[in-house]
Scaffold this motif. Structure first.
Motif, PDB file in Angstrom:
ATOM      1  N   GLN A 195       0.795  -1.063   0.158  1.00  0.00           N
ATOM      2  CA  GLN A 195      -0.077   0.224   0.112  1.00  0.00           C
ATOM      3  C   GLN A 195       0.971   1.292   0.069  1.00  0.00           C
ATOM      4  OE1 GLN A 195      -3.212   0.008   2.944  1.00  0.00           O
ATOM      5  NE2 GLN A 195      -2.967  -2.382   3.212  1.00  0.00           N
ATOM      6  N   ILE A 196       1.841   1.481  -0.999  1.00  0.00           N
ATOM      7  CA  ILE A 196       2.798   2.566  -1.092  1.00  0.00           C
ATOM      8  C   ILE A 196       2.001   3.728  -1.893  1.00  0.00           C
ATOM      9  CG2 ILE A 196       4.850   3.323  -1.974  1.00  0.00           C
ATOM     10  CD1 ILE A 196       6.034   0.359  -1.575  1.00  0.00           C
ATOM     11  N   SER A 197       1.993   4.674  -1.054  1.00  0.00           N
ATOM     12  CA  SER A 197       1.258   6.021  -1.658  1.00  0.00           C
ATOM     13  C   SER A 197       2.155   6.286  -2.835  1.00  0.00           C
ATOM     14  CB  SER A 197       1.351   6.960  -0.731  1.00  0.00           C
ATOM     15  OG  SER A 197       0.526   6.822   0.600  1.00  0.00           O
ATOM     16  N   ARG A 198       1.570   7.314  -3.734  1.00  0.00           N
ATOM     17  CA  ARG A 198       2.191   7.905  -4.951  1.00  0.00           C
ATOM     18  C   ARG A 198       1.523   9.259  -4.998  1.00  0.00           C
ATOM     19  NH1 ARG A 198       1.663   4.118 -10.214  1.00  0.00           N
ATOM     20  NH2 ARG A 198      -0.408   3.767  -9.248  1.00  0.00           N
ATOM     21  N   LEU A 199       2.229  10.044  -5.816  1.00  0.00           N
ATOM     22  CA  LEU A 199       1.864  11.347  -6.168  1.00  0.00           C
ATOM     23  C   LEU A 199       1.479  11.375  -7.711  1.00  0.00           C
ATOM     24  CD1 LEU A 199       5.067  13.207  -4.570  1.00  0.00           C
ATOM     25  CD2 LEU A 199       2.462  13.347  -3.730  1.00  0.00           C
ATOM     26  N   GLN A 200       0.334  11.903  -7.873  1.00  0.00           N
ATOM     27  CA  GLN A 200      -0.158  12.134  -9.329  1.00  0.00           C
ATOM     28  C   GLN A 200       0.414  13.459  -9.986  1.00  0.00           C
ATOM     29  OE1 GLN A 200      -4.295  12.068  -8.975  1.00  0.00           O
ATOM     30  NE2 GLN A 200      -4.176  10.966  -7.024  1.00  0.00           N
ATOM     31  N   VAL A 201       1.166  12.981 -11.294  1.00  0.00           N
ATOM     32  CA  VAL A 201       1.864  14.194 -11.933  1.00  0.00           C
ATOM     33  C   VAL A 201       1.525  13.843 -13.333  1.00  0.00           C
ATOM     34  CG1 VAL A 201       3.900  12.861 -11.774  1.00  0.00           C
ATOM     35  CG2 VAL A 201       3.977  15.495 -12.051  1.00  0.00           C
ATOM     36  N   ASP A 202       1.961  14.718 -14.190  1.00  0.00           N
ATOM     37  CA  ASP A 202       1.552  14.971 -15.702  1.00  0.00           C
ATOM     38  C   ASP A 202       2.923  15.360 -16.157  1.00  0.00           C
ATOM     39  OD1 ASP A 202       0.258  16.417 -18.237  1.00  0.00           O
ATOM     40  OD2 ASP A 202      -0.736  14.461 -18.027  1.00  0.00           O
ATOM     41  N   SER A 203       3.150  14.917 -17.314  1.00  0.00           N
ATOM     42  CA  SER A 203       4.371  15.389 -18.256  1.00  0.00           C
ATOM     43  C   SER A 203       4.130  16.696 -18.505  1.00  0.00           C
ATOM     44  CB  SER A 203       4.572  14.723 -19.349  1.00  0.00           C
ATOM     45  OG  SER A 203       3.375  14.779 -20.171  1.00  0.00           O
ATOM     46  N   THR A 204       3.079  17.388 -18.623  1.00  0.00           N
ATOM     47  CA  THR A 204       2.700  18.937 -18.810  1.00  0.00           C
ATOM     48  C   THR A 204       2.921  19.755 -17.647  1.00  0.00           C
ATOM     49  OG1 THR A 204       0.256  18.461 -18.761  1.00  0.00           O
ATOM     50  CG2 THR A 204       1.420  18.301 -20.948  1.00  0.00           C
ATOM     51  N   THR A 205       2.990  19.245 -16.515  1.00  0.00           N
ATOM     52  CA  THR A 205       3.115  20.062 -15.384  1.00  0.00           C
ATOM     53  C   THR A 205       4.345  20.878 -15.236  1.00  0.00           C
ATOM     54  OG1 THR A 205       2.106  18.171 -14.295  1.00  0.00           O
ATOM     55  CG2 THR A 205       3.268  19.778 -12.692  1.00  0.00           C
ATOM     56  N   SER A 206       4.175  22.232 -14.963  1.00  0.00           N
ATOM     57  CA  SER A 206       5.380  23.181 -15.101  1.00  0.00           C
ATOM     58  C   SER A 206       6.036  22.618 -13.745  1.00  0.00           C
ATOM     59  CB  SER A 206       4.577  24.530 -14.758  1.00  0.00           C
ATOM     60  OG  SER A 206       4.334  24.599 -13.460  1.00  0.00           O
ATOM     61  N   THR A 207       7.531  23.114 -13.812  1.00  0.00           N
ATOM     62  CA  THR A 207       8.322  22.869 -13.079  1.00  0.00           C
ATOM     63  C   THR A 207       8.097  23.457 -11.586  1.00  0.00           C
ATOM     64  OG1 THR A 207       9.886  24.655 -13.862  1.00  0.00           O
ATOM     65  CG2 THR A 207      10.347  22.482 -14.646  1.00  0.00           C
ATOM     66  N   ARG A 208       7.407  24.524 -11.845  1.00  0.00           N
ATOM     67  CA  ARG A 208       7.084  25.331 -10.552  1.00  0.00           C
ATOM     68  C   ARG A 208       6.023  24.629  -9.459  1.00  0.00           C
ATOM     69  NH1 ARG A 208       6.647  31.797 -12.282  1.00  0.00           N
ATOM     70  NH2 ARG A 208       8.806  32.158 -12.281  1.00  0.00           N
ATOM     71  N   ARG A 209       5.121  24.079 -10.316  1.00  0.00           N
ATOM     72  CA  ARG A 209       3.962  23.310  -9.582  1.00  0.00           C
ATOM     73  C   ARG A 209       4.604  22.127  -9.301  1.00  0.00           C
ATOM     74  NH1 ARG A 209      -0.368  19.846 -11.843  1.00  0.00           N
ATOM     75  NH2 ARG A 209      -1.238  18.976  -9.995  1.00  0.00           N
ATOM     76  N   PHE A 210       5.414  21.499 -10.240  1.00  0.00           N
ATOM     77  CA  PHE A 210       6.123  20.225  -9.777  1.00  0.00           C
ATOM     78  C   PHE A 210       6.727  20.187  -8.722  1.00  0.00           C
ATOM     79  CE2 PHE A 210       9.752  17.068 -10.744  1.00  0.00           C
ATOM     80  CZ  PHE A 210       9.156  16.120 -11.124  1.00  0.00           C
ATOM     81  N   ASP A 211       7.615  21.387  -8.283  1.00  0.00           N
ATOM     82  CA  ASP A 211       8.067  21.522  -7.011  1.00  0.00           C
ATOM     83  C   ASP A 211       7.237  21.273  -5.699  1.00  0.00           C
ATOM     84  OD1 ASP A 211      10.462  21.784  -8.285  1.00  0.00           O
ATOM     85  OD2 ASP A 211      10.901  23.872  -7.911  1.00  0.00           O
ATOM     86  N   THR A 212       5.926  22.120  -5.864  1.00  0.00           N
ATOM     87  CA  THR A 212       5.012  21.938  -4.707  1.00  0.00           C
ATOM     88  C   THR A 212       4.414  20.615  -4.559  1.00  0.00           C
ATOM     89  OG1 THR A 212       3.190  22.732  -6.237  1.00  0.00           O
ATOM     90  CG2 THR A 212       4.436  24.451  -5.224  1.00  0.00           C
TER      91      THR A 212
END
Length: 379
Positions: free
Chosen positions: A345-362
């Motif tokens: 039951q390992i948690s994951r963060l949902q992300v997309d290849s279009t995500t900006s690097t600024r939002r990627f950091d948060t």
């Protein structure tokens, strides 16, 4: 003169910082009952940082109304949210806390190779990319992963994982894992959710669906018991004016190429049903069928599983234990401990290849996921 709500401490700066981060983790997410915390002041060196999650800047698009998270394949709110949160005073504190957590990133396809490459470059500077085998070893030896550990994963194994993601990963020496829908391998079948959307937009109808606007179709199909979902898909196929175009999927040879390039292959069921809507026999068949196919193609049995749609299922976990799986991954948009306490039951963060690097950091720091959970609770 009114008493200040700020607190002071004679402890060391390190201890005060740790207390600050702990206090913030208590604020986000808030308790599941009662009202959100209102006036809890978090301080460092005696100076107030934030009195409550509401003190963060409101997330407003250019039009003005506050954004609410919506259920999509990637569950990604607009990048405007990340742009705001990047400047929140608590971001450095969340980043410090995240250094002692495991971040598992859950992608689907890679639609923007340039943006994806920028994200990987960010990982190389800010984090310690680890492999699926490293996570398994940490679980086996009961030894935490290094600080700032990040594992890159892909669900569904869209062909862009081979054509776009693999070259970028190899160039930067970053390992990853891809979770495969076995019945699509070596075919030109579209993903069933893409097919349903296409059919509904071309006259497809089903008795169990009050189709309404096609954008609501997927949510209704996922909510159905699995036999009803399959029956409705069949009715959409026979009633639609057009058949959906083929979608080239990965082949068994492609899976071997991915593995040779450092992308481990995992199980994502045979047909990607919502396991919570399946009976016991279907849950078992979906997992074991994909397990047998992957073992045949790869020569070795897979040891990792990603739950379709990201939700944990107790019956599925029982089957995984019987088959010898060591790791199981959710899509709950959370950070996890560097030594997973529940390996299936390992948690994951949902992300997309279009995500900006600024939002990627948060996202990587855990601030954006925590803010989204608080906003959902407040709503």
């Amino acid at each position: 003169m009114p008493q200040s709500h700020s607190t002071t401490s004679t402890s060391s700066p390190t201890a005060r910082t740790r207390a600050t981060v702990t206090a913030l983790s208590d604020l986000w997410p808030p308790p599941t009952t009662g009202t959100p915390p209102g006036a809890a002041t978090v301080t460092t060196d005696g100076q107030p940082i934030v009195t409550s999650p509401a003190d963060l800047p409101p997330v407003l698009p250019p039009g003005g109304r506050a954004l609410r998270s919506t259920a999509t394949r990637t569950c990604s709110p607009p990048d405007a949210r990340g742009e705001w949160l990047r400047f929140a005073p608590v971001q450095p504190l969340f980043r410090a806390r995240a250094a002692q957590r495991l971040a598992v990133l859950a992608y689907h396809g890679v639609t923007d190779p340039r943006s994806f490459g920028a994200q990987l470059d960010r990982l190389r500077r800010l984090a310690t990319p680890v492999s699926l085998a490293s996570v398994q070893q940490a679980v086996t030896e009961r030894r935490p992963l290094p600080a700032r550990s990040v594992l890159v994963t892909f669900d569904d194994a869209d062909r862009s994982v081979l054509t776009h993601a693999l070259p970028a990963l190899i160039e930067r020496g970053i390992p990853a894992a891809a979770f495969v829908i076995s019945e699509l391998i070596g075919t030109e079948k579209p993903f069933w959710w893409h097919e349903a959307d296409f059919l509904a937009r071309h006259g497809g109808r089903a008795r169990s669906l009050d189709c309404g606007h096609p954008s609501q179709l997927l949510r209704r199909l996922k909510a159905m018991p699995d036999p009803d979902r399959r029956r409705s898909l069949h009715e959409l196929r026979v009633s639609a004016d057009r058949r959906p175009p083929g979608q080239e999927q990965l082949t068994p040879a492609d899976l071997l190429a991915l593995r040779a390039g450092g992308v481990a292959i995992g199980n994502h069921t045979q047909g990607h049903p919502c396991l919570g809507r399946c009976d016991d026999a279907t849950v078992r068949a979906e997992i074991t069928g994909a397990h047998e196919a992957l073992t045949r193609w790869l020569g070795d049995p897979p040891i990792a599983f990603a739950y379709p749609d990201g939700g944990h299922d107790v019956r599925a976990e029982t089957v995984l234990q019987e088959l010898g799986y060591r790791l199981g991954f959710l899509s709950d948009h959370r950070l996890g401990p560097r030594l997973p306490s529940h390996p299936l039951q390992i948690s994951r963060l949902q992300v997309d290849s279009t995500t900006s690097t600024r939002r990627f950091d948060t996202i990587l720091s855990g601030l954006e996921p925590a803010y989204r959970r608080w906003r959902g609770h407040a709503a």
